[in-house]
Design a protein around this motif. Structure first.
Motif, PDB file in Angstrom:
ATOM      1  N   VAL A  45      -1.283  -3.037 -13.639  1.00 18.30           N
ATOM      2  CA  VAL A  45      -0.735  -1.815 -13.057  1.00 18.30           C
ATOM      3  C   VAL A  45      -0.281  -0.877 -14.165  1.00 18.30           C
ATOM      4  O   VAL A  45      -0.004  -1.301 -15.296  1.00 18.30           O
ATOM      5  N   SER A  46      -0.189   0.417 -13.852  1.00 14.85           N
ATOM      6  CA  SER A  46       0.211   1.420 -14.836  1.00 14.85           C
ATOM      7  C   SER A  46       1.722   1.404 -15.040  1.00 14.85           C
ATOM      8  O   SER A  46       2.463   0.766 -14.287  1.00 14.85           O
ATOM      9  N   TYR A  47       2.162   2.137 -16.028  1.00 19.64           N
ATOM     10  CA  TYR A  47       3.599   2.214 -16.316  1.00 19.64           C
ATOM     11  C   TYR A  47       4.377   2.875 -15.188  1.00 19.64           C
ATOM     12  O   TYR A  47       5.591   2.695 -15.072  1.00 19.64           O
ATOM     13  N   LYS A  48       3.695   3.640 -14.332  1.00 17.88           N
ATOM     14  CA  LYS A  48       4.382   4.356 -13.261  1.00 17.88           C
ATOM     15  C   LYS A  48       4.916   3.421 -12.183  1.00 17.88           C
ATOM     16  O   LYS A  48       5.789   3.807 -11.410  1.00 17.88           O
ATOM     17  N   GLY A  49       4.399   2.204 -12.097  1.00 14.00           N
ATOM     18  CA  GLY A  49       4.803   1.274 -11.057  1.00 14.00           C
ATOM     19  C   GLY A  49       3.855   1.320  -9.873  1.00 14.00           C
ATOM     20  O   GLY A  49       3.143   2.316  -9.677  1.00 14.00           O
ATOM     21  N   GLN A  50       3.842   0.266  -9.079  1.00 11.61           N
ATOM     22  CA  GLN A  50       2.873   0.170  -7.996  1.00 11.61           C
ATOM     23  C   GLN A  50       3.259  -0.992  -7.085  1.00 11.61           C
ATOM     24  O   GLN A  50       3.964  -1.912  -7.500  1.00 11.61           O
ATOM     25  N   THR A  51       2.806  -0.937  -5.825  1.00  8.72           N
ATOM     26  CA  THR A  51       2.942  -2.058  -4.903  1.00  8.72           C
ATOM     27  C   THR A  51       1.550  -2.596  -4.594  1.00  8.72           C
ATOM     28  O   THR A  51       0.675  -1.840  -4.164  1.00  8.72           O
ATOM     29  N   VAL A  52       1.347  -3.889  -4.835  1.00 10.81           N
ATOM     30  CA  VAL A  52       0.064  -4.523  -4.549  1.00 10.81           C
ATOM     31  C   VAL A  52       0.253  -5.532  -3.419  1.00 10.81           C
ATOM     32  O   VAL A  52       1.352  -6.065  -3.222  1.00 10.81           O
ATOM     33  N   SER A  53      -0.809  -5.788  -2.675  1.00 13.34           N
ATOM     34  CA  SER A  53      -0.739  -6.685  -1.518  1.00 13.34           C
ATOM     35  C   SER A  53      -1.656  -7.881  -1.726  1.00 13.34           C
ATOM     36  O   SER A  53      -2.794  -7.739  -2.161  1.00 13.34           O
ATOM     37  N   VAL A  54      -1.127  -9.061  -1.417  1.00 16.41           N
ATOM     38  CA  VAL A  54      -1.873 -10.307  -1.548  1.00 16.41           C
ATOM     39  C   VAL A  54      -1.889 -11.006  -0.195  1.00 16.41           C
ATOM     40  O   VAL A  54      -0.830 -11.313   0.358  1.00 16.41           O
ATOM     41  N   GLU A  55      -3.074 -11.263   0.328  1.00 14.48           N
ATOM     42  CA  GLU A  55      -3.218 -11.969   1.604  1.00 14.48           C
ATOM     43  C   GLU A  55      -3.414 -13.457   1.329  1.00 14.48           C
ATOM     44  O   GLU A  55      -4.225 -13.839   0.490  1.00 14.48           O
ATOM     45  N   PHE A  56      -2.669 -14.303   2.049  1.00 16.00           N
ATOM     46  CA  PHE A  56      -2.803 -15.739   1.843  1.00 16.00           C
ATOM     47  C   PHE A  56      -2.530 -16.489   3.145  1.00 16.00           C
ATOM     48  O   PHE A  56      -1.964 -15.955   4.097  1.00 16.00           O
ATOM     49  N   THR A  57      -2.937 -17.756   3.152  1.00 14.66           N
ATOM     50  CA  THR A  57      -2.719 -18.653   4.284  1.00 14.66           C
ATOM     51  C   THR A  57      -2.036 -19.909   3.780  1.00 14.66           C
ATOM     52  O   THR A  57      -2.439 -20.480   2.762  1.00 14.66           O
ATOM     53  N   SER A 110       6.787 -19.861   7.557  1.00 15.79           N
ATOM     54  CA  SER A 110       6.229 -21.124   8.036  1.00 15.79           C
ATOM     55  C   SER A 110       4.715 -21.066   7.902  1.00 15.79           C
ATOM     56  O   SER A 110       4.162 -20.133   7.328  1.00 15.79           O
ATOM     57  N   ALA A 111       4.026 -22.077   8.427  1.00 14.76           N
ATOM     58  CA  ALA A 111       2.575 -22.110   8.338  1.00 14.76           C
ATOM     59  C   ALA A 111       1.968 -20.894   9.028  1.00 14.76           C
ATOM     60  O   ALA A 111       2.450 -20.447  10.069  1.00 14.76           O
ATOM     61  N   GLY A 112       0.917 -20.312   8.417  1.00 14.04           N
ATOM     62  CA  GLY A 112       0.273 -19.154   9.025  1.00 14.04           C
ATOM     63  C   GLY A 112      -0.344 -18.230   7.990  1.00 14.04           C
ATOM     64  O   GLY A 112      -0.424 -18.547   6.799  1.00 14.04           O
ATOM     65  N   ASP A 113      -0.771 -17.058   8.466  1.00 15.77           N
ATOM     66  CA  ASP A 113      -1.385 -16.035   7.610  1.00 15.77           C
ATOM     67  C   ASP A 113      -0.360 -14.962   7.273  1.00 15.77           C
ATOM     68  O   ASP A 113       0.383 -14.503   8.164  1.00 15.77           O
ATOM     69  N   TYR A 114      -0.348 -14.528   6.022  1.00 11.87           N
ATOM     70  CA  TYR A 114       0.656 -13.560   5.579  1.00 11.87           C
ATOM     71  C   TYR A 114       0.050 -12.547   4.617  1.00 11.87           C
ATOM     72  O   TYR A 114      -0.977 -12.808   3.976  1.00 11.87           O
ATOM     73  N   THR A 115       0.726 -11.387   4.503  1.00 10.60           N
ATOM     74  CA  THR A 115       0.437 -10.392   3.469  1.00 10.60           C
ATOM     75  C   THR A 115       1.688 -10.245   2.620  1.00 10.60           C
ATOM     76  O   THR A 115       2.751  -9.875   3.116  1.00 10.60           O
ATOM     77  N   LEU A 116       1.544 -10.548   1.351  1.00  8.17           N
ATOM     78  CA  LEU A 116       2.662 -10.500   0.415  1.00  8.17           C
ATOM     79  C   LEU A 116       2.636  -9.159  -0.309  1.00  8.17           C
ATOM     80  O   LEU A 116       1.638  -8.797  -0.921  1.00  8.17           O
ATOM     81  N   ASP A 117       3.714  -8.390  -0.214  1.00  3.53           N
ATOM     82  CA  ASP A 117       3.824  -7.110  -0.918  1.00  3.53           C
ATOM     83  C   ASP A 117       4.616  -7.320  -2.197  1.00  3.53           C
ATOM     84  O   ASP A 117       5.795  -7.689  -2.170  1.00  3.53           O
ATOM     85  N   ILE A 118       3.956  -7.081  -3.329  1.00  3.14           N
ATOM     86  CA  ILE A 118       4.574  -7.251  -4.646  1.00  3.14           C
ATOM     87  C   ILE A 118       4.813  -5.863  -5.234  1.00  3.14           C
ATOM     88  O   ILE A 118       3.867  -5.143  -5.548  1.00  3.14           O
ATOM     89  N   SER A 119       6.074  -5.484  -5.366  1.00  2.00           N
ATOM     90  CA  SER A 119       6.447  -4.150  -5.849  1.00  2.00           C
ATOM     91  C   SER A 119       6.839  -4.218  -7.320  1.00  2.00           C
ATOM     92  O   SER A 119       7.715  -4.992  -7.707  1.00  2.00           O
ATOM     93  N   VAL A 120       6.166  -3.379  -8.135  1.00  2.00           N
ATOM     94  CA  VAL A 120       6.408  -3.338  -9.574  1.00  2.00           C
ATOM     95  C   VAL A 120       7.087  -2.014  -9.903  1.00  2.00           C
ATOM     96  O   VAL A 120       6.560  -0.943  -9.593  1.00  2.00           O
ATOM     97  N   SER A 121       8.258  -2.060 -10.512  1.00  2.00           N
ATOM     98  CA  SER A 121       8.992  -0.839 -10.843  1.00  2.00           C
ATOM     99  C   SER A 121       8.384  -0.169 -12.072  1.00  2.00           C
ATOM    100  O   SER A 121       7.584  -0.765 -12.798  1.00  2.00           O
ATOM    101  N   ALA A 122       8.763   1.095 -12.306  1.00  2.00           N
ATOM    102  CA  ALA A 122       8.242   1.851 -13.451  1.00  2.00           C
ATOM    103  C   ALA A 122       8.687   1.207 -14.760  1.00  2.00           C
ATOM    104  O   ALA A 122       9.802   0.711 -14.884  1.00  2.00           O
ATOM    105  N   ASN A 123       7.777   1.201 -15.712  1.00  2.00           N
ATOM    106  CA  ASN A 123       8.076   0.677 -17.050  1.00  2.00           C
ATOM    107  C   ASN A 123       8.475   1.846 -17.944  1.00  2.00           C
ATOM    108  O   ASN A 123       7.642   2.662 -18.328  1.00  2.00           O
TER     109      ASN A 123
END
Length: 247
Positions: free
Chosen positions: A58-70, A95-108
């Motif tokens: 990710v760039s220095y400006k920061g970004q939110t990325v999404s990861v889908e997992f089970t 718990s058990a199931g399908d999820y979307t994980l939002d990973i937020s990265v702050s500005a560097n």
């Protein structure tokens, strides 16, 4: 007496049959468990990320990325102390199931690249998601046509366009500070027009000045060359004008 011996032998024989029956029953039960998959050993938890990357840049400006997992069982997120200072995650457990994980990265706000990771745990299973963030890149832009000026000896006002993405200031070298000033002389990120005031040069010598715009590690110089005053030889100027005012 004989009847007692017969009774004892019968009891022993019955006990033997009972033990054999239990052994056979136990073996059959194990065989059935084995054929059906068995439950003597616990199944391992499973974390699957089939469609999302597990490594991000990710760039220095920061970004939110999404990861889908089970996850096949309960799960949780663990972030080390260094990473948690600039990365946050939502949700952090489930718990058990399908999820979307939002990973937020702050500005560097530094010029250094940084690396971190978050970990999804489920039972004894773990998956690491890596994040690389580039360092802050300073933008300091002045048109090339406005970085060098050749002007007359008269008092002059110059305009210079400035674009920056962080705090900035103007430095004037000591030799120029007596005849050059600038407004504004500092500011935050944005677009500006610098008004540079140059006083009249009443000497007969050309003079050279320099201003430096500083932002982070970036520097841009602005050069000013001002002509000296031209004096007419005595007797060649108008009789009603002092020589020092002739050009």
């Amino acid at each position: 007496m004989a009847s007692k011996d017969i009774l004892k032998r019968s009891q022993a024989l019955l006990s033997g049959f009972l033990v054999m029956f239990l052994l056979i029953f136990s073996s059959c039960d194990k065989l059935i468990d084995l054929l059906e998959g068995g439950d003597d050993e616990e199944e391992n938890a499973i974390i699957e990320i089939p469609y999302s990357p597990t490594s991000w840049e990710v760039s220095y400006k920061g970004q939110t990325v999404s990861v889908e997992f089970t996850a096949s069982e309960d799960w949780r997120i663990v972030i080390d102390e260094y990473t948690s200072s600039w990365i946050s995650v939502s949700p952090t457990e489930g718990s058990a199931g399908d999820y979307t994980l939002d990973i937020s990265v702050s500005a560097n706000e530094t010029s250094e690249q940084r690396n971190g990771f978050v970990t999804i745990y489920s039972g004894d299973e773990r998956v690491d998601i890596y994040v690389t963030q580039y360092g802050f890149e300073t933008v300091l832009d002045i048109p090339d046509s406005q970085t060098s000026w050749n002007i007359s000896n008269a008092e002059t006002a110059l305009k210079v366009n400035l674009l920056v993405n962080t705090d900035w200031s103007v430095e004037i070298d000591a030799a120029s500070a007596s005849w050059i000033s600038v407004d504004p002389s500092k500011g935050t990120a944005g677009e500006y027009t610098l008004d540079i005031y140059v006083s009249a040069n009443d000497t007969g010598e050309m003079r050279h000045g320099m201003l430096t715009v500083v932002s982070g590690n970036e520097r841009r110089e602005i050069y000013i060359n001002q002509k000296g005053k031209t004096f007419q030889p005595e007797g060649e100027g108008p009789d009603d004008m002092p020589i020092e005012e002739w050009k």
